[in-house]
Design a protein around this motif. Structure first.
Motif, PDB file in Angstrom:
ATOM      1  N   HIS A 158       0.876  -1.173   0.000  1.00 39.42           N
ATOM      2  CA  HIS A 158       0.000   0.000   0.000  1.00 39.42           C
ATOM      3  C   HIS A 158       0.916   1.227   0.000  1.00 39.42           C
ATOM      4  O   HIS A 158       1.560   1.522   1.010  1.00 39.42           O
ATOM      5  CB  HIS A 158      -0.901   0.023   1.230  1.00 39.42           C
ATOM      6  CG  HIS A 158      -2.055  -0.921   1.160  1.00 39.42           C
ATOM      7  ND1 HIS A 158      -3.177  -0.663   0.403  1.00 39.42           N
ATOM      8  CD2 HIS A 158      -2.263  -2.129   1.752  1.00 39.42           C
ATOM      9  CE1 HIS A 158      -4.027  -1.659   0.531  1.00 39.42           C
ATOM     10  NE2 HIS A 158      -3.498  -2.567   1.339  1.00 39.42           N
ATOM     11  N   VAL A 159       1.002   1.921  -1.113  1.00 36.93           N
ATOM     12  CA  VAL A 159       1.854   3.096  -1.224  1.00 36.93           C
ATOM     13  C   VAL A 159       1.028   4.348  -0.933  1.00 36.93           C
ATOM     14  O   VAL A 159      -0.087   4.494  -1.438  1.00 36.93           O
ATOM     15  CB  VAL A 159       2.487   3.175  -2.626  1.00 36.93           C
ATOM     16  CG1 VAL A 159       3.199   4.504  -2.828  1.00 36.93           C
ATOM     17  CG2 VAL A 159       3.468   2.018  -2.814  1.00 36.93           C
ATOM     18  N   GLY A 160       1.583   5.233  -0.106  1.00 40.66           N
ATOM     19  CA  GLY A 160       0.808   6.381   0.364  1.00 40.66           C
ATOM     20  C   GLY A 160      -0.180   5.964   1.431  1.00 40.66           C
ATOM     21  O   GLY A 160      -1.232   6.594   1.602  1.00 40.66           O
ATOM     22  N   VAL A 208      -2.422   1.940  -4.695  1.00 44.84           N
ATOM     23  CA  VAL A 208      -2.407   3.368  -4.351  1.00 44.84           C
ATOM     24  C   VAL A 208      -3.861   3.809  -4.214  1.00 44.84           C
ATOM     25  O   VAL A 208      -4.558   4.006  -5.209  1.00 44.84           O
ATOM     26  CB  VAL A 208      -1.684   4.207  -5.424  1.00 44.84           C
ATOM     27  CG1 VAL A 208      -1.600   5.667  -4.988  1.00 44.84           C
ATOM     28  CG2 VAL A 208      -0.287   3.649  -5.706  1.00 44.84           C
ATOM     29  N   SER A 257      -5.222   8.546  -3.792  1.00 41.18           N
ATOM     30  CA  SER A 257      -4.085   9.437  -3.547  1.00 41.18           C
ATOM     31  C   SER A 257      -4.359  10.872  -3.977  1.00 41.18           C
ATOM     32  O   SER A 257      -3.803  11.812  -3.413  1.00 41.18           O
ATOM     33  CB  SER A 257      -2.857   8.919  -4.307  1.00 41.18           C
ATOM     34  OG  SER A 257      -3.047   9.045  -5.715  1.00 41.18           O
ATOM     35  N   HIS A 314      -3.292  12.100  -6.698  1.00 41.50           N
ATOM     36  CA  HIS A 314      -1.978  12.581  -7.137  1.00 41.50           C
ATOM     37  C   HIS A 314      -2.050  13.577  -8.299  1.00 41.50           C
ATOM     38  O   HIS A 314      -1.101  14.321  -8.538  1.00 41.50           O
ATOM     39  CB  HIS A 314      -1.067  11.403  -7.507  1.00 41.50           C
ATOM     40  CG  HIS A 314      -1.494  10.639  -8.730  1.00 41.50           C
ATOM     41  ND1 HIS A 314      -1.329  11.115 -10.007  1.00 41.50           N
ATOM     42  CD2 HIS A 314      -2.063   9.414  -8.848  1.00 41.50           C
ATOM     43  CE1 HIS A 314      -1.771  10.217 -10.872  1.00 41.50           C
ATOM     44  NE2 HIS A 314      -2.228   9.187 -10.197  1.00 41.50           N
ATOM     45  N   TRP A 339       4.292  13.654  -5.841  1.00 40.84           N
ATOM     46  CA  TRP A 339       3.980  12.291  -6.260  1.00 40.84           C
ATOM     47  C   TRP A 339       4.790  11.866  -7.473  1.00 40.84           C
ATOM     48  O   TRP A 339       4.952  10.664  -7.735  1.00 40.84           O
ATOM     49  CB  TRP A 339       2.489  12.161  -6.564  1.00 40.84           C
ATOM     50  CG  TRP A 339       1.681  11.750  -5.380  1.00 40.84           C
ATOM     51  CD1 TRP A 339       0.971  12.548  -4.544  1.00 40.84           C
ATOM     52  CD2 TRP A 339       1.506  10.413  -4.887  1.00 40.84           C
ATOM     53  NE1 TRP A 339       0.358  11.808  -3.552  1.00 40.84           N
ATOM     54  CE2 TRP A 339       0.682  10.490  -3.748  1.00 40.84           C
ATOM     55  CE3 TRP A 339       1.984   9.162  -5.285  1.00 40.84           C
ATOM     56  CZ2 TRP A 339       0.314   9.372  -3.014  1.00 40.84           C
ATOM     57  CZ3 TRP A 339       1.613   8.032  -4.552  1.00 40.84           C
ATOM     58  CH2 TRP A 339       0.786   8.157  -3.433  1.00 40.84           C
ATOM     59  N   THR A 355       7.604   9.157  -7.171  1.00 38.59           N
ATOM     60  CA  THR A 355       7.070   7.828  -6.862  1.00 38.59           C
ATOM     61  C   THR A 355       6.403   7.216  -8.088  1.00 38.59           C
ATOM     62  O   THR A 355       6.599   6.030  -8.395  1.00 38.59           O
ATOM     63  CB  THR A 355       6.065   7.920  -5.695  1.00 38.59           C
ATOM     64  OG1 THR A 355       6.789   8.054  -4.467  1.00 38.59           O
ATOM     65  CG2 THR A 355       5.197   6.671  -5.608  1.00 38.59           C
ATOM     66  N   THR A 415       0.206  -1.965 -10.889  1.00 38.54           N
ATOM     67  CA  THR A 415      -0.225  -1.022  -9.856  1.00 38.54           C
ATOM     68  C   THR A 415      -1.705  -0.729 -10.000  1.00 38.54           C
ATOM     69  O   THR A 415      -2.193  -0.465 -11.099  1.00 38.54           O
ATOM     70  CB  THR A 415       0.570   0.296  -9.953  1.00 38.54           C
ATOM     71  OG1 THR A 415       1.971   0.016  -9.875  1.00 38.54           O
ATOM     72  CG2 THR A 415       0.192   1.242  -8.827  1.00 38.54           C
ATOM     73  N   PHE A 474      -4.692   1.764  -8.943  1.00 40.70           N
ATOM     74  CA  PHE A 474      -5.056   3.075  -8.425  1.00 40.70           C
ATOM     75  C   PHE A 474      -6.560   3.108  -8.182  1.00 40.70           C
ATOM     76  O   PHE A 474      -7.333   2.632  -9.019  1.00 40.70           O
ATOM     77  CB  PHE A 474      -4.694   4.183  -9.429  1.00 40.70           C
ATOM     78  CG  PHE A 474      -3.227   4.413  -9.594  1.00 40.70           C
ATOM     79  CD1 PHE A 474      -2.561   5.369  -8.838  1.00 40.70           C
ATOM     80  CD2 PHE A 474      -2.498   3.671 -10.507  1.00 40.70           C
ATOM     81  CE1 PHE A 474      -1.200   5.584  -8.990  1.00 40.70           C
ATOM     82  CE2 PHE A 474      -1.134   3.873 -10.667  1.00 40.70           C
ATOM     83  CZ  PHE A 474      -0.481   4.834  -9.909  1.00 40.70           C
TER      84      PHE A 474
END
Length: 335
Positions: free
Chosen positions: A190-192, A277, A280, A282, A290, A293, A304, A306
């Motif tokens: 889990h990024v962010g 993600v 986010s 972003h 961001w 990354t 990935t 989102f």
């Protein structure tokens, strides 16, 4: 890329500040506080700054009914927190590990989001306690029976936490296809990550319960807003059935930005099958922060996922990612 549950924007009605549903001004927009007029229909959750704005709003019974339903769900949430002290909210994980794999792609989604959830609860999760109290649209079987009504609210509230592992599982199905059912190990980041993702850590056992051959799942929570910074790889308790079979789940955290985390030994020891993600923003909030990354993710060619709150937000993020050279396995779609 997935778009969040369509009622997410209505999911926290009680905590939203009062605003005029026609001109969007708040009681503080007039120089001094102004009392607003409350909707006199079923929901009692819409407000207007004047009779003129109220008259300009078209009354839609189905929308009003949905607002009312979400309002009562929110009250149920607060009641649950008050009684249990658990601020995370209602979690309804699958109680017993499955012996057969039923892909999420088989869920009936041709009618409504409620019908799809009912099909999941009944046929994949195989809930025997709550499902008998609701109809195929998660409405109470007997609207005069408070237990049926409350069960309807609880099931709808539980979809919020269940959405996280099921959205990830849907992405894994798309990446691995039929081979997913034979996977023995899965790792995802889990990024962010924030308290939202970490607060429902218990739901990660769903992967063990829904994928019969899975033996180990590792989840990494990465980003400056993790609630437990820089926690080394650690084990989490599993249900008795999974424990007896030697199945395990683990987690670690890092408060580093993802492109910096990629330089750490932990990153090399446990490379992800999927990066997630969640919401986010972003493309809207601090896009410059961001960018490193996102560039790192694109360079690594890691699948990935989102997620976004709205279709507009998803389209904006799609544009940003395409401009950076990302390739898409699937374009934005409703979750």
């Amino acid at each position: 890329m997935k778009i969040g549950y369509r009622n997410r924007s209505m999911g926290k009605l009680i905590t939203h500040q009062i605003k005029c549903e026609t001109c969007f001004r708040t009681p503080f927009s007039f120089g001094e506080y102004v009392s607003f007029i409350k909707c006199d229909h079923q929901c009692k959750l819409e407000f207007f700054c004047s009779r003129e704005c109220m008259a300009a709003r078209t009354y839609v019974p189905d929308y009003c009914s949905a607002m009312s339903d979400m309002g009562w769900i929110e009250y149920t949430h607060y009641d649950y927190i008050k009684k249990t002290g658990d601020k995370v909210g209602v979690l309804l994980p699958t109680e017993k590990p499955r012996v057969d794999y039923v892909p999420l792609t088989t869920v009936r989604a041709d009618e409504s989001i409620e019908a799809a959830w009912y099909d999941y609860f009944r046929r994949i999760k195989r809930d025997e306690i709550f499902v008998p109290c609701v109809d195929p649209y998660l409405r109470p079987l007997d609207s005069n029976n408070y237990e049926h009504v409350k069960t309807s609210w609880l099931l709808k509230l539980a979809t919020d936490a269940s959405t996280f592992p099921l959205t990830i599982l849907a992405a894994l199905e798309h990446i691995f296809g039929v081979a997913l059912k034979d996977r023995e190990h899965l790792t995802f980041y889990h990024v962010g990550a924030t308290s939202t993702e970490m607060g429902i850590m218990r739901m990660n056992e769903e992967f063990l319960h829904l994928l019969p051959k899975l033996k180990q799942v590792i989840t990494g929570y990465i980003g400056p807003n993790v609630t437990i910074p820089n926690h080394p790889l650690d084990s989490l308790q599993c249900c008795p059935s999974c424990t007896r079979k030697g199945r395990s789940r683990h987690f670690f955290t890092s408060d580093a930005l993802f492109h910096d985390f990629g330089k750490t030994p932990l990153s090399h020891q446990h490379p992800p099958d999927l990066v997630v993600v969640c919401h986010s923003g972003h493309a809207e909030e601090e896009p410059a922060k961001w960018q490193p990354t996102l560039a790192h993710l694109i360079d690594l060619k890691i699948p990935t996922l989102f997620t976004c709150y709205t279709e507009g937000e998803a389209r904006d993020e799609e544009v940003v990612l395409k401009q950076m050279g990302a390739s898409f396995m699937r374009l934005p779609m409703e979750n």
